[in-house]
Design a protein around this motif. Structure first.
Motif, PDB file in Angstrom:
ATOM      1  N   TYR A 411       0.853  -1.340  -0.035  1.00  0.00           N
ATOM      2  CA  TYR A 411      -0.001   0.046   0.208  1.00  0.00           C
ATOM      3  C   TYR A 411       0.908   1.111  -0.115  1.00  0.00           C
ATOM      4  O   TYR A 411       0.409   2.343  -0.653  1.00  0.00           O
ATOM      5  N   LEU A 412       2.130   1.099   0.588  1.00  0.00           N
ATOM      6  CA  LEU A 412       3.029   2.289   0.752  1.00  0.00           C
ATOM      7  C   LEU A 412       3.212   2.684  -0.803  1.00  0.00           C
ATOM      8  O   LEU A 412       3.542   3.707  -1.261  1.00  0.00           O
ATOM      9  N   LEU A 413       3.554   1.591  -1.443  1.00  0.00           N
ATOM     10  CA  LEU A 413       4.255   1.881  -3.013  1.00  0.00           C
ATOM     11  C   LEU A 413       2.909   2.231  -3.884  1.00  0.00           C
ATOM     12  O   LEU A 413       3.067   3.200  -4.787  1.00  0.00           O
ATOM     13  N   PHE A 414       1.548   1.677  -3.516  1.00  0.00           N
ATOM     14  CA  PHE A 414       0.514   2.105  -4.283  1.00  0.00           C
ATOM     15  C   PHE A 414       0.213   3.812  -4.065  1.00  0.00           C
ATOM     16  O   PHE A 414      -0.137   4.400  -4.756  1.00  0.00           O
ATOM     17  N   GLY A 415       0.566   4.089  -2.695  1.00  0.00           N
ATOM     18  CA  GLY A 415       0.264   5.582  -2.399  1.00  0.00           C
ATOM     19  C   GLY A 415       1.348   6.221  -3.160  1.00  0.00           C
ATOM     20  O   GLY A 415       1.037   7.757  -3.618  1.00  0.00           O
ATOM     21  N   LEU A 416       2.699   6.070  -3.432  1.00  0.00           N
ATOM     22  CA  LEU A 416       3.569   6.546  -3.992  1.00  0.00           C
ATOM     23  C   LEU A 416       3.093   6.760  -5.616  1.00  0.00           C
ATOM     24  O   LEU A 416       3.147   7.945  -5.926  1.00  0.00           O
ATOM     25  N   ILE A 417       2.402   5.912  -6.181  1.00  0.00           N
ATOM     26  CA  ILE A 417       1.979   5.741  -7.429  1.00  0.00           C
ATOM     27  C   ILE A 417       0.960   6.793  -7.477  1.00  0.00           C
ATOM     28  O   ILE A 417       0.830   7.596  -8.497  1.00  0.00           O
ATOM     29  N   VAL A 418      -0.182   6.830  -6.560  1.00  0.00           N
ATOM     30  CA  VAL A 418      -1.210   7.580  -6.627  1.00  0.00           C
ATOM     31  C   VAL A 418      -0.649   8.908  -6.453  1.00  0.00           C
ATOM     32  O   VAL A 418      -1.247   9.979  -7.214  1.00  0.00           O
ATOM     33  N   GLY A 419       0.169   9.449  -5.756  1.00  0.00           N
ATOM     34  CA  GLY A 419       0.743  10.490  -5.451  1.00  0.00           C
ATOM     35  C   GLY A 419       1.479  11.190  -6.564  1.00  0.00           C
ATOM     36  O   GLY A 419       1.188  12.549  -6.980  1.00  0.00           O
ATOM     37  N   ARG A 420       2.140  10.447  -7.242  1.00  0.00           N
ATOM     38  CA  ARG A 420       2.992  10.961  -8.511  1.00  0.00           C
ATOM     39  C   ARG A 420       2.046  11.184  -9.611  1.00  0.00           C
ATOM     40  O   ARG A 420       2.130  12.213 -10.182  1.00  0.00           O
ATOM     41  N   LEU A 421       0.540  10.485  -9.618  1.00  0.00           N
ATOM     42  CA  LEU A 421      -0.276  10.621 -10.891  1.00  0.00           C
ATOM     43  C   LEU A 421      -0.735  11.709 -10.438  1.00  0.00           C
ATOM     44  O   LEU A 421      -1.278  12.646 -11.344  1.00  0.00           O
ATOM     45  N   GLN A 422      -1.231  12.376  -9.137  1.00  0.00           N
ATOM     46  CA  GLN A 422      -1.921  13.542  -8.806  1.00  0.00           C
ATOM     47  C   GLN A 422      -0.841  14.737  -9.065  1.00  0.00           C
ATOM     48  O   GLN A 422      -1.591  15.617  -9.727  1.00  0.00           O
ATOM     49  N   ARG A 423       0.265  14.570  -8.690  1.00  0.00           N
ATOM     50  CA  ARG A 423       1.189  15.749  -9.139  1.00  0.00           C
ATOM     51  C   ARG A 423       1.358  15.757 -10.652  1.00  0.00           C
ATOM     52  O   ARG A 423       1.241  16.947 -11.191  1.00  0.00           O
ATOM     53  N   PHE A 424       1.327  14.616 -11.324  1.00  0.00           N
ATOM     54  CA  PHE A 424       1.352  14.857 -12.810  1.00  0.00           C
ATOM     55  C   PHE A 424      -0.025  15.556 -13.362  1.00  0.00           C
ATOM     56  O   PHE A 424       0.152  16.502 -14.089  1.00  0.00           O
ATOM     57  N   LEU A 425      -1.030  15.183 -12.719  1.00  0.00           N
ATOM     58  CA  LEU A 425      -2.421  15.786 -13.149  1.00  0.00           C
ATOM     59  C   LEU A 425      -2.571  17.285 -12.858  1.00  0.00           C
ATOM     60  O   LEU A 425      -3.014  18.058 -13.698  1.00  0.00           O
ATOM     61  N   SER A 426      -1.927  17.697 -11.576  1.00  0.00           N
ATOM     62  CA  SER A 426      -1.966  19.021 -11.082  1.00  0.00           C
ATOM     63  C   SER A 426      -0.989  19.847 -12.031  1.00  0.00           C
ATOM     64  O   SER A 426      -1.213  21.092 -12.391  1.00  0.00           O
ATOM     65  N   ARG A 427      -0.103  19.333 -12.806  1.00  0.00           N
ATOM     66  CA  ARG A 427       0.810  20.041 -13.884  1.00  0.00           C
ATOM     67  C   ARG A 427       0.192  20.166 -15.213  1.00  0.00           C
ATOM     68  O   ARG A 427       1.025  20.581 -16.072  1.00  0.00           O
ATOM     69  N   LEU A 428      -0.798  19.287 -15.492  1.00  0.00           N
ATOM     70  CA  LEU A 428      -1.256  19.144 -16.936  1.00  0.00           C
ATOM     71  C   LEU A 428      -1.916  20.128 -17.395  1.00  0.00           C
ATOM     72  O   LEU A 428      -3.227  20.459 -16.708  1.00  0.00           O
ATOM     73  N   ARG A 429      -1.725  20.525 -18.616  1.00  0.00           N
ATOM     74  CA  ARG A 429      -2.679  21.854 -18.817  1.00  0.00           C
ATOM     75  C   ARG A 429      -3.818  21.388 -19.679  1.00  0.00           C
ATOM     76  O   ARG A 429      -3.894  20.005 -20.206  1.00  0.00           O
ATOM     77  N   ASP A 430      -4.932  22.152 -19.684  1.00  0.00           N
ATOM     78  CA  ASP A 430      -6.320  21.761 -20.192  1.00  0.00           C
ATOM     79  C   ASP A 430      -6.029  21.446 -21.769  1.00  0.00           C
ATOM     80  O   ASP A 430      -6.896  20.690 -22.124  1.00  0.00           O
ATOM     81  N   ASP A 431      -5.211  21.873 -22.432  1.00  0.00           N
ATOM     82  CA  ASP A 431      -5.150  21.857 -23.743  1.00  0.00           C
ATOM     83  C   ASP A 431      -4.013  20.784 -24.044  1.00  0.00           C
ATOM     84  O   ASP A 431      -3.654  20.499 -25.439  1.00  0.00           O
ATOM     85  N   ASP A 432      -3.478  20.190 -23.240  1.00  0.00           N
ATOM     86  CA  ASP A 432      -2.534  18.990 -23.662  1.00  0.00           C
ATOM     87  C   ASP A 432      -3.427  17.889 -24.121  1.00  0.00           C
ATOM     88  O   ASP A 432      -4.147  17.271 -23.604  1.00  0.00           O
ATOM     89  N   VAL A 433      -2.769  17.273 -25.070  1.00  0.00           N
ATOM     90  CA  VAL A 433      -3.725  16.099 -25.968  1.00  0.00           C
ATOM     91  C   VAL A 433      -3.658  14.954 -24.912  1.00  0.00           C
ATOM     92  O   VAL A 433      -4.652  13.873 -25.182  1.00  0.00           O
ATOM     93  N   ARG A 434      -2.854  14.906 -23.861  1.00  0.00           N
ATOM     94  CA  ARG A 434      -2.734  13.664 -22.941  1.00  0.00           C
ATOM     95  C   ARG A 434      -3.975  13.457 -22.133  1.00  0.00           C
ATOM     96  O   ARG A 434      -4.290  12.590 -21.621  1.00  0.00           O
ATOM     97  N   VAL A 435      -4.636  14.610 -21.980  1.00  0.00           N
ATOM     98  CA  VAL A 435      -5.928  14.669 -21.386  1.00  0.00           C
ATOM     99  C   VAL A 435      -6.869  13.629 -21.882  1.00  0.00           C
ATOM    100  O   VAL A 435      -7.465  12.797 -21.188  1.00  0.00           O
ATOM    101  N   LEU A 436      -6.847  13.188 -23.207  1.00  0.00           N
ATOM    102  CA  LEU A 436      -7.570  12.162 -23.963  1.00  0.00           C
ATOM    103  C   LEU A 436      -7.286  10.772 -23.277  1.00  0.00           C
ATOM    104  O   LEU A 436      -8.182  10.160 -23.296  1.00  0.00           O
ATOM    105  N   LEU A 437      -6.023  10.892 -22.901  1.00  0.00           N
ATOM    106  CA  LEU A 437      -5.759   9.400 -22.156  1.00  0.00           C
ATOM    107  C   LEU A 437      -5.824   9.328 -20.519  1.00  0.00           C
ATOM    108  O   LEU A 437      -5.675   8.262 -20.084  1.00  0.00           O
TER     109      LEU A 437
END
Length: 498
Positions: A411-437
């Motif tokens: 679960y600790l490793l899972f938390g690291l993955i979720v946190g890194r994904l949250q950080r990535f999402l917070s920095r992702l711009r609305d017009d970035d095409v990766r939003v589709l994925l």
């Protein structure tokens, strides 16, 4: 009120309600189960209050986790509903309680790791932005639609049309290998069943944020059409998850790329999908004969015989409480004859990438270890069809490999993955095409809690390979630099078409 106080209040009231309705709940196991509900309920409260985005992975895990960690154990005891074909423990509540204690430790480490990973580097600028190249993406998606559509027509043709295809599925029900008629076709399905999501991406790119695409009538019609496509492109094989997670992706694209959706809309959709899981379970258990059951209104009578009850949807499809509790009971017995896999289930999952034609004796994923953990050493026999088809989830597969002590660290490793994904999402711009994925990535993230490594790997490749390739082909990568205190894409450097 804070999210913690809301979680404490609602979970405590719910536990008291269960105590009133079911005297069997009066047992020490309810204390660690309540602690699990409070810990994960904080994230659900954040999601419900709008403190995190609609597709924030931690918020979604919180909503799922309230049922997974808290409600499911209470419902098992209240309904006296347990896994079958095993030698059960003397008192299930004891082992639900011990498993809940393991989960409490895991959720504490999960929250600690997730919060630290989410905060780390959150103020830095993203290195790149993926700009949409509309013409290239539409061309790539158009080619994908032609190929996938042609392949699906070929699949139906070699099985005698749609009715013949459904007949093959019906005849395979109850067979040693239910998907035996489709063995060796996994890579074909990877391409052919990508048609619906490619069509949704084309619609999103074409409609964008235009007035036409934002109307509720268009959104609802598009989702209904997408649902029908998912049924005919893979859904008729009886896979409910294929349809449900596909709908999650489609709703995410609409919310993130076309128009924002409200939480009430999403919650209503969840209710409809749970109902769909129950009804479509009859097709999975009966094939084409399910139509007669629907018309005759014999759902309650037939559901018990084919083990497709509404209780099963809530406790088997959407939770793993009894499976993980029994697995803990088995591996904790002083006279156990099960030897930990020490990572073999993960190696078996990776081996799935190599077709059986090239590696006929490739190692099995978790089915061997799971069968022997549940039924004893030497019980696994693929030739005689004595194999367990259970899903164990993150904690369960960790126990198969390394024992219960390792579960909190998983679960600790899972938390690291979720946190890194949250950080990535917070920095992702609305017009970035990766939003589709993005919905697909979030889906893979919270699925870690529910399914096993082999399911994750297969779903990631089967559902993601083609659309990810299309988005890559339709993107231009631009380096981001700061100008005037705000991040902007600098178009005179590092313009790298993929």
């Amino acid at each position: 009120m804070t999210s913690l106080s809301i979680s404490v209040l609602l979970c405590t009231l719910t536990a008291c309600g269960f105590l009133v309705v079911s005297p069997q709940i009066a047992h020490w196991f309810v204390i660690p189960v309540l602690a699990c509900g409070i810990l994960i309920g904080c994230d659900a409260a954040d999601w419900g209050r709008g403190r995190v985005s609609l597709f924030d992975p931690a918020g979604i895990i919180g909503v799922i986790g309230v049922h997974f960690f808290f409600l499911a154990p209470l419902l098992h005891v209240t309904w006296d509903s347990w896994m079958t074909f095993i030698d059960p423990p003397r008192d299930w509540r004891d082992w639900l309680g011990w498993m809940a204690l393991v989960n409490v430790a895991g959720l504490l480490l999960y929250r600690l790791a997730r919060e630290r990973a989410a905060r780390s580097g959150c103020d830095t600028l993203p290195d790149t932005i993926w700009r949409l190249d509309k013409a290239r993406l539409l061309f790539a998606a158009g080619c994908g639609l032609l190929v996938s559509g042609a392949l699906q027509c070929w699949v139906y043709a070699i099985h005698g049309g749609i009715s013949g295809y459904v007949g093959v599925v019906t005849r395979s029900i109850g067979a040693p290998s239910p998907q035996g008629a489709f063995v060796g076709m996994g890579w074909i399905f990877t391409v052919s069943e990508s048609f619906p999501i490619l069509a949704m991406i084309v619609f999103a790119v074409w409609a964008g944020r235009t007035k036409v695409g934002r109307t509720w009538m268009v959104v609802i019609l598009v989702l209904l059409g997408y649902f029908v496509l998912k049924v005919f492109f893979g859904g008729l094989r009886g896979s409910r998850s294929h349809i449900i997670w596909g709908m999650f992706w489609a709703v995410g694209i609409i919310h993130l790329w076309i128009r924002p959706l409200g939480r009430k809309f999403v919650l209503a959709g969840i209710g409809l999908l749970v109902g769909f899981m129950y009804l479509y379970g009859f097709y999975k258990g009966l094939g084409s004969d399910a139509l007669a059951v629907y018309r005759g209104g014999e759902l309650d009578e037939v559901s018990q015989g084919i083990d497709r009850t509404f209780e099963g949807v809530l406790l088997e499809d959407l939770a793993r409480a009894d499976v993980q509790a029994f697995l803990l009971h088995q591996v904790s017995r002083p006279d156990r004859d099960y030897d930990y896999a020490w990572g073999r289930t993960y190696l078996g999952s990776i081996a799935l990438l190599i077709p059986r034609q090239f590696w006929p004796e490739r190692p099995p994923p978790k089915v061997k270890e799971g069968t022997e953990a549940l039924f004893g050493a030497g019980s696994y026999d693929e030739a005689e069809d004595f194999v367990s088809s259970k899903l164990y989830g993150l904690a369960g597969e960790t126990m198969l490999n390394f024992g219960p002590v390792a579960v909190p660290f998983a679960y600790l490793l899972f938390g690291l993955i979720v946190g890194r994904l949250q950080r990535f999402l917070s920095r992702l711009r609305d017009d970035d095409v990766r939003v589709l994925l993005l919905p697909f990535i979030v889906n893979m993230c919270f699925s870690v809690l529910l399914v096993d490594s082999d399911n994750l790997l297969v779903n990631f490749i089967k559902d993601g390979l083609v659309p990810v390739t299309v988005v890559l082909c339709g993107s231009r990568v631009l380096r981001v630099v700061a100008r005037g205190g705000s991040p902007e894409p600098r178009r005179d450097v590092a313009v790298t078409p993929l």
